[in-house]
Design a protein around this motif. Structure first.
Motif, PDB file in Angstrom:
ATOM      1  N   ALA A 179       0.572  -1.702   0.165  1.00 51.06           N
ATOM      2  CA  ALA A 179       0.220  -0.018   0.308  1.00 51.06           C
ATOM      3  C   ALA A 179       1.042   1.368  -0.399  1.00 51.06           C
ATOM      4  CB  ALA A 179      -1.207   0.129   1.196  1.00 51.06           C
ATOM      5  N   ASN A 180       2.090   1.347   0.305  1.00 50.88           N
ATOM      6  CA  ASN A 180       3.083   2.257  -0.072  1.00 50.88           C
ATOM      7  C   ASN A 180       2.759   3.385   1.011  1.00 50.88           C
ATOM      8  OD1 ASN A 180       4.898   3.532  -1.250  1.00 50.88           O
ATOM      9  ND2 ASN A 180       4.214   4.988  -2.534  1.00 50.88           N
ATOM     10  N   LEU A 181       3.067   2.150   2.453  1.00 53.47           N
ATOM     11  CA  LEU A 181       2.926   3.449   3.814  1.00 53.47           C
ATOM     12  C   LEU A 181       4.491   4.084   3.804  1.00 53.47           C
ATOM     13  CD1 LEU A 181      -0.169   1.235   5.207  1.00 53.47           C
ATOM     14  CD2 LEU A 181      -0.340   3.307   4.211  1.00 53.47           C
ATOM     15  N   PRO A 182       4.457   5.126   4.893  1.00 53.56           N
ATOM     16  CA  PRO A 182       5.499   5.291   5.544  1.00 53.56           C
ATOM     17  C   PRO A 182       6.576   4.496   5.844  1.00 53.56           C
ATOM     18  CG  PRO A 182       3.486   6.283   6.190  1.00 53.56           C
ATOM     19  CD  PRO A 182       2.803   5.778   5.389  1.00 53.56           C
ATOM     20  N   SER A 183       7.324   4.465   6.157  1.00 50.42           N
ATOM     21  CA  SER A 183       8.379   3.084   6.843  1.00 50.42           C
ATOM     22  C   SER A 183       8.048   3.269   7.881  1.00 50.42           C
ATOM     23  CB  SER A 183       9.749   3.984   6.252  1.00 50.42           C
ATOM     24  OG  SER A 183      10.335   4.102   4.632  1.00 50.42           O
ATOM     25  N   TRP A 184       7.930   4.020   8.543  1.00 47.78           N
ATOM     26  CA  TRP A 184       7.760   3.884  10.088  1.00 47.78           C
ATOM     27  C   TRP A 184       6.571   3.004  11.008  1.00 47.78           C
ATOM     28  CZ3 TRP A 184       3.608   5.092  12.393  1.00 47.78           C
ATOM     29  CH2 TRP A 184       2.358   4.970  12.159  1.00 47.78           C
ATOM     30  N   VAL A 185       5.745   2.842   9.569  1.00 46.21           N
ATOM     31  CA  VAL A 185       4.840   1.569   9.691  1.00 46.21           C
ATOM     32  C   VAL A 185       4.866   0.486   9.475  1.00 46.21           C
ATOM     33  CG1 VAL A 185       2.303   1.627   8.539  1.00 46.21           C
ATOM     34  CG2 VAL A 185       2.397   3.798   9.059  1.00 46.21           C
ATOM     35  N   ILE A 186       6.125   0.623   8.054  1.00 49.51           N
ATOM     36  CA  ILE A 186       6.839  -0.782   8.340  1.00 49.51           C
ATOM     37  C   ILE A 186       7.709  -1.738   9.077  1.00 49.51           C
ATOM     38  CG2 ILE A 186       8.044  -1.716   6.371  1.00 49.51           C
ATOM     39  CD1 ILE A 186       7.415  -0.068   4.813  1.00 49.51           C
ATOM     40  N   GLY A 187       7.930  -0.586   9.665  1.00 55.39           N
ATOM     41  CA  GLY A 187       8.967  -0.990  10.851  1.00 55.39           C
ATOM     42  C   GLY A 187       8.364  -1.288  11.750  1.00 55.39           C
ATOM     43  N   LEU A 188       7.221  -0.606  12.274  1.00 56.58           N
ATOM     44  CA  LEU A 188       6.020  -1.279  13.345  1.00 56.58           C
ATOM     45  C   LEU A 188       5.612  -2.490  13.007  1.00 56.58           C
ATOM     46  CD1 LEU A 188       4.617  -0.117  15.953  1.00 56.58           C
ATOM     47  CD2 LEU A 188       2.753   0.249  14.415  1.00 56.58           C
ATOM     48  N   VAL A 189       5.074  -2.370  11.759  1.00 56.42           N
ATOM     49  CA  VAL A 189       4.197  -3.847  11.319  1.00 56.42           C
ATOM     50  C   VAL A 189       5.396  -5.199  11.782  1.00 56.42           C
ATOM     51  CG1 VAL A 189       3.606  -5.156   9.826  1.00 56.42           C
ATOM     52  CG2 VAL A 189       2.514  -3.401   9.771  1.00 56.42           C
ATOM     53  N   ALA A 190       6.818  -4.867  11.697  1.00 53.97           N
ATOM     54  CA  ALA A 190       8.168  -5.677  11.363  1.00 53.97           C
ATOM     55  C   ALA A 190       7.821  -6.317  13.313  1.00 53.97           C
ATOM     56  CB  ALA A 190       9.464  -5.237  11.335  1.00 53.97           C
ATOM     57  N   ALA A 191       7.794  -5.035  14.394  1.00 55.07           N
ATOM     58  CA  ALA A 191       8.048  -5.530  15.552  1.00 55.07           C
ATOM     59  C   ALA A 191       6.583  -6.239  15.854  1.00 55.07           C
ATOM     60  CB  ALA A 191       7.939  -4.461  16.246  1.00 55.07           C
ATOM     61  N   GLY A 192       5.424  -5.991  15.441  1.00 54.55           N
ATOM     62  CA  GLY A 192       4.546  -6.612  16.033  1.00 54.55           C
ATOM     63  C   GLY A 192       4.062  -8.061  15.318  1.00 54.55           C
ATOM     64  N   GLY A 193       4.194  -8.379  13.845  1.00 53.09           N
ATOM     65  CA  GLY A 193       4.614 -10.101  13.579  1.00 53.09           C
ATOM     66  C   GLY A 193       5.405 -10.692  14.161  1.00 53.09           C
ATOM     67  N   LEU A 194       6.393  -9.807  14.920  1.00 47.01           N
ATOM     68  CA  LEU A 194       7.098 -10.898  15.921  1.00 47.01           C
ATOM     69  C   LEU A 194       7.275 -11.230  17.125  1.00 47.01           C
ATOM     70  CD1 LEU A 194      10.780  -9.410  14.961  1.00 47.01           C
ATOM     71  CD2 LEU A 194       9.918 -11.625  13.664  1.00 47.01           C
ATOM     72  N   ALA A 195       5.886 -10.142  17.642  1.00 48.86           N
ATOM     73  CA  ALA A 195       5.384  -9.891  18.845  1.00 48.86           C
ATOM     74  C   ALA A 195       4.685 -10.687  18.538  1.00 48.86           C
ATOM     75  CB  ALA A 195       5.187  -8.063  18.931  1.00 48.86           C
ATOM     76  N   ALA A 196       4.254 -11.201  17.321  1.00 49.75           N
ATOM     77  CA  ALA A 196       2.787 -12.354  17.625  1.00 49.75           C
ATOM     78  C   ALA A 196       3.273 -13.539  18.237  1.00 49.75           C
ATOM     79  CB  ALA A 196       1.857 -11.868  16.423  1.00 49.75           C
ATOM     80  N   ALA A 197       4.900 -13.494  16.885  1.00 53.40           N
ATOM     81  CA  ALA A 197       4.648 -14.847  16.967  1.00 53.40           C
ATOM     82  C   ALA A 197       5.399 -15.813  18.450  1.00 53.40           C
ATOM     83  CB  ALA A 197       5.934 -15.293  15.404  1.00 53.40           C
ATOM     84  N   LEU A 198       6.131 -14.402  19.078  1.00 53.69           N
ATOM     85  CA  LEU A 198       7.048 -14.357  20.207  1.00 53.69           C
ATOM     86  C   LEU A 198       6.215 -14.707  21.628  1.00 53.69           C
ATOM     87  CD1 LEU A 198       9.951 -12.647  18.682  1.00 53.69           C
ATOM     88  CD2 LEU A 198      10.190 -14.937  18.795  1.00 53.69           C
TER      89      LEU A 198
END
Length: 594
Positions: free
Chosen positions: A395-414
């Protein structure tokens, strides 16, 4: 600042927080390791339970499965949330009132049998290990993308991180870590969804935007999505296409599997009072709903975005995206990044310089394909587990949103991996070693054995996670089926019936074995590739897939338990009184007719 550096900042900051909390709340006793000292507030416990529950399957995989299947995969939402209602009403308060540390300990005491306790441990380990495989699959996907390494390398890195904070913190450390992880993952899931909903519909609430109008065309969003996917030969998104009987069985399997999952049930042993167990379940449902009401919108909007990116000129008539666009247009940079993980691939099969994405198995589309000179679907690999993580980039969202999703995906799995590993280690150290093998073991020795068991479980799950039997959510569904067939019936019969120890043991073994065999016949023995005799596309019993068999396994468990119990001696009087005391509040009198 480049995207890789931003990802590292978000992921690094979140990990520093988790490990810091684990050190601060380090378990110093078995009570703190197994049940956080029974001092967790219901709201805190509800939030930790939600994080424990919303695993890689929920955060990473579920929306992807909904996106590429549509209505039929809404069963994941119905089954998982419905199971929490069963858990809150039928199990959580009674198990907390019993006052034990683990599910296996309850089963061993209620059915007055060390054998029942050991069988419960086996059932718990089998279900939890299968569940962890799904989590480690998600960990590999997330680490692989955001550290820009292969999926295998990402999985190994993730295993080391889980080991670092789960082994030392125990339930006390995991509880407060999961509160932080919930905050991270819910922001990471909802913020991109709000952005995308605003882009596509103008509505900031994704769940409402899903049923709103598409801003660019003015037609209903779901109607537009249906039209696009049908044009490309895929099933209509909002229609029911799968077998209804299997769909019902699958939903039921997820529901009762949810209510029988040991790592979730263990959370209700951490609160001070019985009433707090009910409140914990209620708060958990509130926190879970924030993500689950958003997931269908995430799936539908992502599918629309991906399809329009592959056909940027208005559908088949306008032509597919060109290889040159993919390689040079910044809007398509996400494809090259994900290609490095091995989870996304494309190939210009007919050499026309474009990548045609369509359903090449649809006979009705063959004439169109031949007329245009297509040589088959050229988006050769799009792993469903990457969808949510790739969504902000698509969706071409801002870089900080992509970084936040990175942290969120890892939080969910871990977060879920930690809860499951804690359930496994508790079963081995408290129920198997202290309960059966060495009752005189010291508290220090018990903690050491729990941590060793957790380390072994991580190693096994990591190895099996390298070749999982399906996408993260599908692998998790197998674990729910195993819990549904083995643990849930034993808990229900332990609280609400007078089934004896022989019936309980026979039922658990029958349910576990028949379900495990059915899964192995379809997914491979011990999940080893190419050792299966059937597939879920062509199952052994009619239309019943391996992910749906848990409900049948539960019926087998109940039936065998009641038959064996009726054929053997009645339960002792003191056990009958124990069951009554768990179900009926102390001091309650008999009902009177006025």
């Amino acid at each position: 600042m480049d995207q890789f550096t931003i990802n590292l900042m978000f992921v690094g900051a979140s990990f520093a927080l988790y490990i810091g909390i684990a050190i601060w709340a380090r378990a110093g006793s078995t009570s703190e390791f197994y049940a956080a000292g029974r001092g967790v507030h219901p709201v805190t416990n509800g939030m930790a339970t939600a994080a424990d529950w919303m695993s890689a399957a929920s955060f990473i995989s579920m929306a992807g499965l909904i996106a590429f299947t549509g209505y039929d995969n809404s069963t994941f939402l119905m089954g998982w949330t419905g199971g929490y209602v069963l858990l809150a009403l039928l199990l959580a308060p009674y198990l907390r009132k019993f006052g034990k540390f683990t599910v296996s300990e309850f089963i061993g005491d209620r059915f007055y049998s060390p054998t029942a306790r050991i069988v419960a441990v086996i059932c718990l380990i089998v279900a939890s290990t299968t569940y962890v495989i799904g989590q480690m699959t998600g960990v590999g996907v997330a680490f692989g993308r955001f550290l820009e390494v292969s999926n295998t390398t990402g999985l190994l890195i993730g295993a080391c991180v889980v080991f670092a904070y789960a082994v030392f913190g125990g339930m006390k450390g995991v509880t407060y870590t999961q509160v932080a992880q919930y905050c991270v993952l819910i922001m990471a899931y909802t913020i991109p969804a709000i952005f995308i909903s605003l882009q596509l519909t103008g509505n900031p609430v994704p769940a409402l935007g899903l049923f709103g109008d598409h801003a660019a065309s003015g037609e209903p969003l779901l109607a537009k999505l249906d039209a696009i996917v049908k044009e490309l030969g895929f099933n209509e998104y909002t229609a029911h296409h799968s077998d209804t009987f299997n769909m019902v069985l699958f939903t039921l399997s997820l529901m009762i599997g949810t209510a029988g999952l040991p790592h979730v049930i263990m959370r209700f042993f951490t609160v001070p009072r019985v009433a707090d167990a009910r409140w914990s379940a209620g708060w958990a449902l509130v926190f879970i709903a924030l993500l689950y009401l958003t997931a269908p919108a995430v799936g539908a909007m992502a599918r629309l975005n991906i399809t329009e990116m592959m056909w940027p000129n208005g559908g088949i008539e306008g032509g597919a995206v060109t290889v040159q666009q993919i390689e040079n247009d910044p809007q398509y940079d996400w494809m090259a990044t994900w290609k490095k993980t091995g989870l996304l691939a494309w190939e210009d099969k007919n050499g026309d310089g474009a990548i045609q994405y369509y359903n090449d198995q649809n006979a009705d589309l063959q004439a169109t394909a031949e007329a245009n000179g297509w040589a088959g679907n050229e988006l050769t690999n799009f792993n469903r587990d990457i969808l949510v993580l790739a969504n902000p980039e698509i969706a071409n969202l801002p870089s900080w949103v992509i970084g936040l999703v990175a942290a969120g995906g890892l939080a969910a799995a871990l977060s879920t991996a930690a809860g499951l590993l804690l359930a496994i280690s508790s079963a081995v150290s408290h129920d198997l070693i202290k309960g059966s093998i060495n009752p005189q073991i010291s508290e220090k020795g018990e903690l050491l054995s729990a941590r060793i068991a957790m380390a072994v479980a991580i190693a096994v799950a990591t190895y099996l996670g390298l070749n999982p039997p399906g996408f993260a959510a599908q692998t998790v569904a197998l674990a729910f089926g195993l819990a549904a067939a083995s643990i849930f019936p034993a808990l229900m019969m332990g609280i609400f019936t007078k089934v004896n120890n022989k019936g309980a043991v026979a039922g658990m073994l029958a349910g576990l074995i028949v379900t495990l065999v059915y899964i192995f016949l379809h997914k491979g023995w011990l999940f080893i590739p190419d050792t299966n005799s059937f597939t879920d596309a062509d199952p052994l019993l009619g239309t019943v897939k391996s992910t749906s068999f848990g409900a049948i396994g539960a019926m087998v468990n109940f039936a065998v338990a009641f038959i064996v119990s009726k054929s053997t001696e009645a339960i002792p009087v003191e056990i009958e009184e124990l069951v009554e005391s768990v179900r009926i509040p102390r001091g309650a009198g008999a009902a009177k007719d006025h």
